[in-house]
Design a protein around this motif. Structure first.
Motif, PDB file in Angstrom:
ATOM      1  N   ASN B 119       0.832  -1.197   0.000  1.00 17.66           N
ATOM      2  CA  ASN B 119       0.000   0.000   0.000  1.00 17.66           C
ATOM      3  C   ASN B 119       0.870   1.251   0.000  1.00 17.66           C
ATOM      4  OD1 ASN B 119      -2.473  -1.252  -0.055  1.00 17.66           O
ATOM      5  ND2 ASN B 119      -2.817  -1.151   2.162  1.00 17.66           N
ATOM      6  N   ALA B 120       1.929   1.222   0.803  1.00 19.92           N
ATOM      7  CA  ALA B 120       2.838   2.365   0.856  1.00 19.92           C
ATOM      8  C   ALA B 120       3.456   2.600  -0.526  1.00 19.92           C
ATOM      9  CB  ALA B 120       3.926   2.128   1.898  1.00 19.92           C
ATOM     10  N   ALA B 121       3.842   1.528  -1.182  1.00 23.05           N
ATOM     11  CA  ALA B 121       4.417   1.649  -2.523  1.00 23.05           C
ATOM     12  C   ALA B 121       3.413   2.273  -3.490  1.00 23.05           C
ATOM     13  CB  ALA B 121       4.865   0.280  -3.023  1.00 23.05           C
ATOM     14  N   ALA B 122       2.146   1.866  -3.372  1.00 24.57           N
ATOM     15  CA  ALA B 122       1.107   2.421  -4.250  1.00 24.57           C
ATOM     16  C   ALA B 122       0.948   3.920  -4.016  1.00 24.57           C
ATOM     17  CB  ALA B 122      -0.217   1.694  -4.016  1.00 24.57           C
ATOM     18  N   LEU B 123       0.949   4.309  -2.761  1.00 18.69           N
ATOM     19  CA  LEU B 123       0.828   5.738  -2.432  1.00 18.69           C
ATOM     20  C   LEU B 123       2.004   6.533  -2.993  1.00 18.69           C
ATOM     21  CD1 LEU B 123      -0.252   6.376   1.241  1.00 18.69           C
ATOM     22  CD2 LEU B 123      -1.405   7.026  -0.865  1.00 18.69           C
ATOM     23  N   GLY B 124       3.202   5.962  -2.850  1.00 24.68           N
ATOM     24  CA  GLY B 124       4.390   6.633  -3.378  1.00 24.68           C
ATOM     25  C   GLY B 124       4.272   6.845  -4.877  1.00 24.68           C
ATOM     26  N   GLU B 125       3.783   5.826  -5.556  1.00 21.21           N
ATOM     27  CA  GLU B 125       3.645   5.890  -7.016  1.00 21.21           C
ATOM     28  C   GLU B 125       2.597   6.935  -7.398  1.00 21.21           C
ATOM     29  OE1 GLU B 125       6.005   4.591  -9.553  1.00 21.21           O
ATOM     30  OE2 GLU B 125       5.943   3.339  -7.761  1.00 21.21           O
ATOM     31  N   LYS B 126       1.578   7.042  -6.578  1.00 25.57           N
ATOM     32  CA  LYS B 126       0.491   7.986  -6.846  1.00 25.57           C
ATOM     33  C   LYS B 126       0.937   9.438  -6.624  1.00 25.57           C
ATOM     34  CE  LYS B 126      -3.999   9.177  -5.015  1.00 25.57           C
ATOM     35  NZ  LYS B 126      -4.149  10.166  -6.075  1.00 25.57           N
ATOM     36  N   ILE B 127       1.713   9.650  -5.598  1.00 22.28           N
ATOM     37  CA  ILE B 127       2.092  11.032  -5.278  1.00 22.28           C
ATOM     38  C   ILE B 127       3.332  11.464  -6.048  1.00 22.28           C
ATOM     39  CG2 ILE B 127       2.714  12.607  -3.404  1.00 22.28           C
ATOM     40  CD1 ILE B 127       0.898  11.153  -1.596  1.00 22.28           C
ATOM     41  N   TYR B 128       4.285  10.545  -6.228  1.00 21.05           N
ATOM     42  CA  TYR B 128       5.550  10.950  -6.850  1.00 21.05           C
ATOM     43  C   TYR B 128       5.903  10.209  -8.127  1.00 21.05           C
ATOM     44  CZ  TYR B 128       6.242  12.465  -1.973  1.00 21.05           C
ATOM     45  OH  TYR B 128       6.097  13.020  -0.738  1.00 21.05           O
ATOM     46  N   GLY B 129       5.189   9.118  -8.454  1.00 23.63           N
ATOM     47  CA  GLY B 129       5.705   8.210  -9.470  1.00 23.63           C
ATOM     48  C   GLY B 129       4.876   8.032 -10.721  1.00 23.63           C
ATOM     49  N   ALA B 130       4.773   6.778 -11.158  1.00 24.18           N
ATOM     50  CA  ALA B 130       4.174   6.446 -12.456  1.00 24.18           C
ATOM     51  C   ALA B 130       2.668   6.611 -12.489  1.00 24.18           C
ATOM     52  CB  ALA B 130       4.523   4.994 -12.815  1.00 24.18           C
ATOM     53  N   ALA B 131       2.036   6.724 -11.306  1.00 22.11           N
ATOM     54  CA  ALA B 131       0.573   6.813 -11.268  1.00 22.11           C
ATOM     55  C   ALA B 131       0.114   8.209 -10.853  1.00 22.11           C
ATOM     56  CB  ALA B 131       0.014   5.771 -10.295  1.00 22.11           C
ATOM     57  N   LYS B 132       0.971   9.185 -11.112  1.00 21.39           N
ATOM     58  CA  LYS B 132       0.753  10.554 -10.629  1.00 21.39           C
ATOM     59  C   LYS B 132      -0.613  11.127 -11.008  1.00 21.39           C
ATOM     60  CE  LYS B 132       4.222  14.007  -9.562  1.00 21.39           C
ATOM     61  NZ  LYS B 132       5.500  14.574  -9.960  1.00 21.39           N
ATOM     62  N   ASP B 133      -1.073  10.870 -12.219  1.00 23.52           N
ATOM     63  CA  ASP B 133      -2.346  11.462 -12.620  1.00 23.52           C
ATOM     64  C   ASP B 133      -3.483  10.448 -12.628  1.00 23.52           C
ATOM     65  OD1 ASP B 133      -1.232  14.044 -13.125  1.00 23.52           O
ATOM     66  OD2 ASP B 133      -0.258  13.142 -14.882  1.00 23.52           O
ATOM     67  N   MET B 134      -3.279   9.315 -11.952  1.00 23.19           N
ATOM     68  CA  MET B 134      -4.291   8.260 -12.015  1.00 23.19           C
ATOM     69  C   MET B 134      -5.132   8.207 -10.750  1.00 23.19           C
ATOM     70  SD  MET B 134      -2.313   5.071 -13.736  1.00 23.19           S
ATOM     71  CE  MET B 134      -1.141   5.318 -15.077  1.00 23.19           C
ATOM     72  N   LYS B 135      -6.440   8.030 -10.935  1.00 25.23           N
ATOM     73  CA  LYS B 135      -7.341   7.867  -9.795  1.00 25.23           C
ATOM     74  C   LYS B 135      -7.627   6.391  -9.535  1.00 25.23           C
ATOM     75  CE  LYS B 135     -10.817  10.671  -9.100  1.00 25.23           C
ATOM     76  NZ  LYS B 135     -12.102  11.327  -9.416  1.00 25.23           N
ATOM     77  N   ASP B 136      -7.425   5.567 -10.540  1.00 31.45           N
ATOM     78  CA  ASP B 136      -7.731   4.143 -10.417  1.00 31.45           C
ATOM     79  C   ASP B 136      -6.591   3.300 -10.970  1.00 31.45           C
ATOM     80  OD1 ASP B 136     -10.841   3.945  -9.689  1.00 31.45           O
ATOM     81  OD2 ASP B 136     -10.557   5.625 -11.057  1.00 31.45           O
ATOM     82  N   PHE B 137      -5.852   2.662 -10.092  1.00 30.20           N
ATOM     83  CA  PHE B 137      -4.800   1.754 -10.561  1.00 30.20           C
ATOM     84  C   PHE B 137      -4.551   0.678  -9.513  1.00 30.20           C
ATOM     85  CE2 PHE B 137      -1.109   2.936  -7.976  1.00 30.20           C
ATOM     86  CZ  PHE B 137      -1.501   4.174  -7.476  1.00 30.20           C
ATOM     87  N   ILE B 138      -3.887  -0.379  -9.956  1.00 29.50           N
ATOM     88  CA  ILE B 138      -3.528  -1.458  -9.036  1.00 29.50           C
ATOM     89  C   ILE B 138      -2.018  -1.613  -9.068  1.00 29.50           C
ATOM     90  CG2 ILE B 138      -3.761  -3.917  -8.512  1.00 29.50           C
ATOM     91  CD1 ILE B 138      -6.482  -3.872  -9.881  1.00 29.50           C
TER      92      ILE B 138
END
Lengths: 321, 321
Positions: B119-138
């Protein structure tokens, strides 16, 4: 008093059900119309539906007091308000019907929200039914097909494109039965009403053991026949439910690993066979859950009167309009 | 300036990584400490961790300016702030450690939030990484095990009990390999670094075809050995990645049917083999998706520098404190 009432519409392949609903979930007026007499002409269907809705509003005496119309339809997309290529709706095959926009226009601007039928059922259960106090649950509709509506943290999951929650098309058996959707081994090819009938047919053809089901015309065999035979103690019929429940339980375990719901809520025609399904479902689910979840996930059955549930579920969508 | 900085802690079996992070995701100070020298004494570990955190805050010159500490830990529970029976952490085996509460106390009341490492990794990706502009990802972490963090409508999914997102323990092969968790055929028994090594060992023992991998000590074979052999064009090694990617793709299709994400984001040691995994994953995923999703779901790889990702991910949790 304005905006204190909503309309719920349940769009099915053969009929559409319409109801005017108050804040307590009481249906003030309702009717049923045919969905299957308009050929491929979606505009004709939507005109007829608009007239039927107006008739119900008038009958309930709530003209000018409707907050919105909520619609549950196969392949309904919440974000777009469209029905996308629904194989069971003659006027929505191979095309995308802008259902909400057109219906709203025909209703003189009353807002219309739309989602798929299983999502509508989940909402109904959350607002009026078995999931009233739950923030996290998965609704599984066991009807002609297998549908699903997923509620996480109190909200329906729509996903990136509005199509989330197609659990009936997750793989239950790798390389298994051919599904109408083009994939193989989908949960609904085994665990829908049609899936159960398919199992009965297959087993009667390939096995030799006696069964009450051998008295039924094998081409026309239905899940209701299997239920009746199981009720009479027929061994093969009981085995069919055991097989069906086991596949459901195995799949439910995977779903729990995804969203850790408080409960799985079952709804639909096949869910009426709960006396034969509950045990194998719970056994297979618990056998396939991580220790943290074993024996902790509830299995509950819809608490809504079946004839009202579809209307209430769809109407629930309109409260947020 | 107060509360403009956070601390991220990544708790691993052997080491814990600590970093002080600013709003742009810049790590101002960081260090690594051992996690495995405290036996079963969680209090000793947490005292040492608190001291290490204080040291880093001091080094960054941000004393009194820390909004909170975010922790990613195996079997971390967000709701409870606990680490629940984590087999790889000697001080958390067979018990529930009240990690957040105790650590906060030892830090003089700085708030601490905790979740599992994926979960922490997902949050990191969302805030700083590859999922920056995504609302829905796994997010799928392919490390020693297979972890997952699910983001729906912009938020991490915790579920009813805080343990949601255990996709590594969904069934990839019914009745398949024995997993440490007690279940059989879990995705992580095939598609983690250890799973790939297991496949190599099994195939080398049961097959006769030549392979560079036959030069490696079979008992010590690792996914890195398989990667090196594939890189050198070894047919068996390439087949192993094909098999691994196919199982991943089949599972990803099921996950898409659940939450309809914009993308699957891959992270972790095994994800470095992307040149051999992408093709079989995409092929198997698309073969098992409903028409509405075929060729529409992205597969992306973490954009974070691997050594920083764990700290950034955990720290991201603290911004909401």
């Amino acid at each position: 008093m304005k905006n204190d009432f909503v309309v719920g519409v349940d769009v099915g392949g053969q009929t559409s059900k319409i109801g005017v609903v108050d804040k307590d979930g009481k249906i003030l007026a309702q009717s049923v119309m045919r969905s299957d007499i308009f050929g491929s002409d979606e505009d004709k269907y939507l005109s007829a539906l608009a007239e039927e809705i107006k008739k119900n509003i008038k009958e309930a005496g709530k003209e000018g007091q409707i907050r919105g119309v909520g619609v549950g339809a196969p392949n309904g997309n919440f974000y777009e308000g469209t029905v996308y290529n629904a194989p069971n709706l003659a006027w929505a095959i191979g095309k995308t019907v802008p259902f909400a926009k057109v219906l709203s226009k025909k209703l003189g601007g009353i807002p219309v929200a739309l989602t798929n039928d299983a999502n509508a059922a989940a909402l109904g259960e959350k607002i009026y039914g078995a999931a009233k106090d739950m923030k996290d649950f998965i609704m599984i509709t066991l009807g002609t097909g297998v549908g699903s509506g997923i509620v996480i943290d109190g909200k329906l999951v729509y996903g990136h494109d509005g199509f989330a929650g197609e659990l009936g098309h997750t793989t239950a058996v790798r390389g298994g039965r051919q599904c109408n959707c083009g994939l193989q081994g989908c949960l609904e090819t085994y665990c829908s009403a049609i899936g159960v009938a398919r199992t009965a047919k297959e087993w009667l053809e390939t096995r030799k053991d006696p069964s009450l089901l051998r008295n039924v015309n094998i081409e026309a065999i239905s899940s209701k026949d299997v239920y009746d035979a199981a009720k009479a103690g027929d061994k093969l019929a009981l085995e069919i439910f055991n097989f069906t429940g086991t596949l459901l339980g195995q799949s439910f375990a995977n779903f729990v690993h995804f969203s850790a719901p408080e409960a799985i809520v079952l709804f639909g025609g096949l869910a009426r066979s709960k006396e034969f399904l509950t045990e194998p479902i719970m056994k297979a689910m618990n056998e396939n859950l991580l220790p943290a979840w074993k024996n902790k996930i509830k299995l509950v059955y819809s608490a809504l009167k079946e004839s009202d549930a579809a209307i209430l579920g769809a109407s629930a969508l309109a409260w947020d309009l």
